[in-house]
Design a protein around this motif. Structure first.
Motif, mmCIF file in Angstrom:
data_model
loop_
_atom_site.group_PDB
_atom_site.id
_atom_site.type_symbol
_atom_site.label_atom_id
_atom_site.label_comp_id
_atom_site.label_asym_id
_atom_site.label_seq_id
_atom_site.Cartn_x
_atom_site.Cartn_y
_atom_site.Cartn_z
ATOM 1 N N GLU A 56 56.184 -63.786 32.567
ATOM 2 C CA GLU A 56 56.226 -65.242 32.634
ATOM 3 C C GLU A 56 54.870 -65.888 32.393
ATOM 4 O O GLU A 56 54.792 -67.058 32.001
ATOM 5 N N ARG A 58 51.385 -67.425 31.409
ATOM 6 C CA ARG A 58 50.663 -67.953 30.249
ATOM 7 C C ARG A 58 49.159 -67.819 30.478
ATOM 8 O O ARG A 58 48.401 -67.781 29.523
ATOM 9 N N ASN A 59 48.734 -67.820 31.713
ATOM 10 C CA ASN A 59 47.346 -67.477 31.985
ATOM 11 C C ASN A 59 47.079 -66.113 31.341
ATOM 12 O O ASN A 59 47.933 -65.227 31.408
ATOM 13 N N GLN A 130 45.058 -69.295 27.342
ATOM 14 C CA GLN A 130 46.498 -69.197 27.508
ATOM 15 C C GLN A 130 47.078 -68.188 26.513
ATOM 16 O O GLN A 130 46.730 -68.175 25.343
ATOM 17 N N LEU A 135 58.500 -64.855 28.687
ATOM 18 C CA LEU A 135 59.665 -65.073 29.561
ATOM 19 C C LEU A 135 60.964 -64.994 28.768
ATOM 20 O O LEU A 135 61.979 -64.522 29.279
ATOM 21 N N GLN A 136 60.939 -65.469 27.544
ATOM 22 C CA GLN A 136 62.141 -65.400 26.710
ATOM 23 C C GLN A 136 61.975 -64.443 25.533
ATOM 24 O O GLN A 136 62.594 -64.601 24.485
ATOM 25 N N LYS A 137 61.108 -63.454 25.732
ATOM 26 C CA LYS A 137 61.059 -62.311 24.815
ATOM 27 C C LYS A 137 61.539 -61.109 25.624
ATOM 28 O O LYS A 137 60.750 -60.246 26.031
ATOM 29 N N TYR A 138 62.816 -61.083 25.887
ATOM 30 C CA TYR A 138 63.336 -60.120 26.855
ATOM 31 C C TYR A 138 63.146 -58.672 26.421
ATOM 32 O O TYR A 138 63.156 -57.777 27.267
ATOM 33 N N ALA A 139 62.992 -58.445 25.132
ATOM 34 C CA ALA A 139 62.749 -57.067 24.714
ATOM 35 C C ALA A 139 61.418 -56.547 25.261
ATOM 36 O O ALA A 139 61.191 -55.338 25.295
ATOM 37 N N TYR A 141 60.508 -56.898 28.371
ATOM 38 C CA TYR A 141 60.683 -56.573 29.805
ATOM 39 C C TYR A 141 60.792 -55.058 29.968
ATOM 40 O O TYR A 141 61.707 -54.439 29.434
ATOM 41 N N GLY A 143 59.928 -51.581 32.867
ATOM 42 C CA GLY A 143 59.597 -51.141 34.226
ATOM 43 C C GLY A 143 60.164 -52.057 35.285
ATOM 44 O O GLY A 143 61.377 -52.214 35.400
ATOM 45 N N ARG A 145 59.811 -55.208 35.414
ATOM 46 C CA ARG A 145 60.050 -56.567 34.890
ATOM 47 C C ARG A 145 59.300 -57.610 35.725
ATOM 48 O O ARG A 145 59.889 -58.605 36.179
ATOM 49 N N ARG A 148 55.143 -62.491 37.574
ATOM 50 C CA ARG A 148 53.855 -63.157 37.786
ATOM 51 C C ARG A 148 53.236 -62.663 39.081
ATOM 52 O O ARG A 148 53.916 -62.087 39.928
ATOM 53 N N ALA A 218 62.221 -60.930 39.346
ATOM 54 C CA ALA A 218 63.330 -61.888 39.397
ATOM 55 C C ALA A 218 64.450 -61.443 40.319
ATOM 56 O O ALA A 218 65.230 -62.261 40.787
ATOM 57 N N HIS B 225 71.314 -58.628 31.277
ATOM 58 C CA HIS B 225 70.009 -58.385 30.667
ATOM 59 C C HIS B 225 70.133 -58.130 29.163
ATOM 60 O O HIS B 225 69.334 -58.631 28.380
ATOM 61 N N ASP B 228 70.343 -61.262 27.334
ATOM 62 C CA ASP B 228 69.034 -61.892 27.172
ATOM 63 C C ASP B 228 68.233 -61.208 26.059
ATOM 64 O O ASP B 228 67.571 -61.864 25.258
ATOM 65 N N VAL B 229 68.299 -59.890 26.025
ATOM 66 C CA VAL B 229 67.548 -59.146 25.010
ATOM 67 C C VAL B 229 68.103 -59.451 23.617
ATOM 68 O O VAL B 229 67.359 -59.794 22.695
ATOM 69 N N THR B 232 67.304 -62.836 22.154
ATOM 70 C CA THR B 232 65.900 -63.154 21.842
ATOM 71 C C THR B 232 65.241 -62.083 20.991
ATOM 72 O O THR B 232 64.020 -62.029 20.912
ATOM 73 N N ASN C 250 65.056 -71.305 31.328
ATOM 74 C CA ASN C 250 65.321 -69.869 31.436
ATOM 75 C C ASN C 250 66.197 -69.510 32.634
ATOM 76 O O ASN C 250 66.403 -68.342 32.940
ATOM 77 N N SER C 269 66.393 -68.625 39.203
ATOM 78 C CA SER C 269 65.412 -67.897 38.396
ATOM 79 C C SER C 269 64.811 -68.705 37.262
ATOM 80 O O SER C 269 64.889 -68.302 36.095
ATOM 81 N N LEU C 293 70.884 -69.766 25.942
ATOM 82 C CA LEU C 293 70.082 -68.806 25.194
ATOM 83 C C LEU C 293 70.965 -67.882 24.374
ATOM 84 O O LEU C 293 70.579 -67.421 23.305
#
Lengths: 327, 327, 327, 327
Positions: A56, A58-59, A130, A135-139, A141, A143, A145, A148, A218, B225, B228-229, B232, C250, C269, C293
């Motif tokens: 998630e 962006r930092n 940044q 967060l929306q690149k689920y591929a 994710y 271990g 997951r 933050r 999550a 999941h 989601d994958v 995206t 999300n 979430s 999504l």
């Protein structure tokens, strides 16, 4: 303990706990643990350091792993609301005779390096490079997951003094543990800035030392899955405590140790604390459901072991009360 | 429909539906879908075929992807209880004037290749090369964390005839759909050998064709999941129906299409059906909760599209009843 | 749209969206829906109104169901940080020639009743009676195991004007939808005070009307379970959209309609938004993954139907752009 | 141990473990535990007994709680495939000089009451009254959302002898534990009839006694939730072990004790075992991941305490090997 009124007008505006820097002895070994097993995202990487973030975030990073002769903690990072807050922070720490400097720190804007009354190192800044949120690149994710960083938890030799110090900086108490004495003593405090149970917590013990950082996932199922992964890929002994439900915070948790014994908590599902009239929850040190709602006590290591801050001397706590420890 | 008594003494002992062979036009593209996205485990691989299994499976493979000029289905594989059952099966099919041969099939023992009354190709065997189960190698869990093949679902031009045929072979009915006519007609049947809702199902339609195979996951969250994958990582249009809860079978499901339009169902949490006195559940074709307990109708493609069996001619169904279709 | 800089020094400090009052025609029927099916906790109850809260909530209520001749919305409640903020709010609304009054409101302290530029009713207060949190009384978890109110979402005839108004009050933009015109027009905005994606959102449409309130659950599985419950206990047609994953926010979601057609979202979430340098996310109105999504469009009712505010006249929006609607 | 070949042609056809009868000292207290807390469905109820089933079950009951002066087990029930199998069973037990009788048993057809070589009571039957399945009456799901009985686990003074006995009856070995001696001794066996890891298991110990029965849930989250419920509704000390992942069976589990100390396992997600060529998995008694994949040892009570069978004398085991026990 008489609970203090929250300081709604702190001297400068801390937004949240945002990152830590771990000294690790073997970067490749640490990478195998944090990236290959836990699934954190590498943001940057050189011979000396590896910068990591959750899906998630962006930092640019929430964990820095830096090559080190000994395992130790180099910095605890807190994000401020603005550059003005940074200057106000410098003024405040100077006025309180605490050390201040403005080192160059990679990937982040002007940074105030200072320390609290026990010498615990604090980095304040208001702008970090940044990175792309995954967060929306689920591929991406993997271990556990991990989404933050959630919080920082430390040993202090004097919980009351640490509580007083950070209360003045605007941290608000959500839960606390005290002894059952006629004159109860504070054993532990959980304090927040960002609106859930904590950004910063303190437990009575030889300190100052880092007890652990908490990383948010999550779902409790993400935590069960990483138990299964760790248990079957060579990390079974790195699992120190849990999984379980905390009494304090109500979160679902797992405590693990990295290859340098730094402690990580995977943590999810606490609650919202933004209400100004929120009453802190008191726990007795002797309540067995305080640590784990389901009753299991924490192991001895959990009360005794922590990560030293680089160059910071330790003190034994004055308070000698005894928590419930697994035999 | 008068429900038939199960045949508890079938001519040979089929243990379960165990594998299928898909003809695919581009092996690399199929591998990207099945391995990189869905997370199936490659057991073997050559220029012509890719053999896949779920994390639980010890059978060498449950899906074979074979290079093909056109998308088509080459074989539906069923495991038998013993070599004696294989010989009994050969005798039975011969006696019923159905084609039989014993081709060499890689990675499995003696194999009877035959077909049902509509020409649907069937491979029977009793021994397959065994691979390591990865059930407790959790680091190997990727994508949808698929555990194993669950079932095979086909279009047939005559559901009553297919039901009669496979009943005689010992498949037991668990649920069925029929029209609301005074003389109700069978629209679909779900039949099992292994003790859950189905190993083999038939739906009324242009056939014989494969409608889909069902792959088992441990949790509905694994299915969320993979949604989601897929959504995206370039596969959003491969999601055909769901996720949702079936009325029939009570399972949680998602239907997806591979790059050659073969249909895959991710499927979890049906129920135990081993009791000899289990009464099949009747559904009306007009019941909107039959397909999806939550009420959403299936799309038109779901009723019309399927995968042809190599070289097998198609027939239109006699029954012209109309299911509930999403506009 | 040029994104506005957040107003970090608003005229008064709004903590969060905290409650709504629904006018319902049949209290017993509403109770069956909200308490028996969804599992909300009744805090108080008389012949005229039923006060409800989630298991986490210490505020006396987050939903008031009040007997009414017609379905309508009576109040949108926002908690302020202090009594001083309440007085500052009154001053600000008076100065902007908006109506102000201080009605007695049961179970809460001094309350400012006012309205925004479109007449949307707003209740501000800083103290509500506190009830016992049931967060750790797990036997009280029923139905969807709703934890707390999360947000309020409204139709407005002029999204730009509503965005401007609430920006000035310190709401910070996290995500927004605009048209793809050369001079893009705002279609929808999501704005927060409490540190996640939103406390308040606006969508272009006949308004002002309430579109929905969002209620937080701890897990996507809680949402799947309430789908199963609603679908099999007489509420299948109350399920309007989902479950699914939002592109925007999300979050995992389900939209349902109560017996008076008020719309409720179950929601879980999303992500943390407290960073001052957080960049709002732009979505094109024509992006099919914006709403869901996974690609499913929302139904027509979702774009057209909402709950009127008692006594507030409606206006058609100037902007006539067309979202993607399910046929 | 040399693994025996499964007996694919047993003297009679046992379908599955189906029910148990617990003697309990206080029916109201037992009802509070099983119905109000765990959420089992009462099928029938009189002054002397309470009959319970899971939401999936059509068999009238899987647990009978019968008023008793002392806690004890009255019967272990196994369903047979047909009435012919019942007669074959009677013949077989008579021929083996084991006691047989045909008592009237409420809610089920002709019942053979017999015992194994250690006196462990066995009830065989082929037909039980059928109740409505609540699988799709989701509003009836409460507590742990228990679906069905899964298995029966017993202490035996001679695991090898019990294994031999039940192998002859067609139970098939899936996993086993043995000592690391040069001549390894069987410590525990898991055997099935219905196609997953077990219907019946034996562990070395003072016996015969019931160790526990296993009840199936659909999700690990159902098990986490019942932990939360038990821990906060007066049952925290009834939680004996877990939750966790078993090494053996790979299932997610929780062990609890009822008010009479009978042990219940909540259990989910093992694997399919119908293949005739399935190789049993061997575990060393000294493998710490055998009991719990994550490494936590079971408590002493788990190895020592069990429920006696009414009127059956106990014997100490010959094998004195020592499992890994939590201090």
């Amino acid at each position: 303990m008489p609970v203090r009124k929250p300081n709604f007008e702190p001297p400068f505006n801390i937004v949240r706990a945002s990152h830590v820097e771990f000294g690790v002895r073997d970067l490749a070994r640490a990478r195998a643990f944090y990236v290959d097993c836990l699934g954190l995202i590498p943001s940057d990487d050189d011979n000396e350091a590896l910068y990591l973030r959750g899906v998630e975030e962006r930092n640019h990073h929430s964990i820095v792993l830096r090559r080190s002769r000994v395992p130790e903690i180099r910095a605890l990072g807190f994000k401020l609301a603005s550059e003005e807050d940074l200057d106000r922070a410098a003024t405040w720490f100077t006025r309180h005779n605490l050390p201040t400097s403005f080192p160059d720190v990679p990937f982040q804007g002007r940074t105030l390096r200072t320390a609290d009354v026990f010498g615990m190192p604090l980095d304040f800044y208001y702008r970090m490079d940044q990175s792309e949120s995954l967060l929306q690149k689920y591929a991406a994710y993997k271990g556990a997951r991990i989404q933050r960083i959630d919080h920082i938890n430390c040993f202090t030799p004097d919980v009351q003094a640490s509580y007083d110090f950070y209360s003045e900086l605007g941290f608000r108490l959500t839960e606390y543990t005290e002894t059952d004495d006629r004159d109860p003593q504070l054993w532990a405090v959980w304090m927040h800035r960002k609106g859930n149970v904590h950004d910063l917590a303190f437990t009575n013990g030889n300190g100052p030392r880092l007890h652990h950082i908490g990383l948010w996932t999550a779902s409790a199922l993400d935590i069960l899955h990483i138990c299964d992964v760790m248990a079957t890929s060579g990390y079974v002994t790195n699992m120190e405590r849990g999984p379980g439900r905390h009494g304090i915070s109500n979160a679902f948790f797992l405590y693990i140790r990295d290859p340098d014994s730094h402690r990580i908590e995977l943590f999810t599902s606490d609650y919202l604390t933004v209400d100004p009239d929120l009453q802190p929850i008191r726990w007795s040190l002797r309540d067995p459901q305080r640590q784990t709602l389901w009753g299991q006590p924490a192991p001895k290591s959990w009360f005794e072991e922590g990560s030293a801050f680089a160059g910071v001397p330790l003190a034994e706590p004055a308070l000698a009360a005894q928590p419930i420890v697994a035999r």
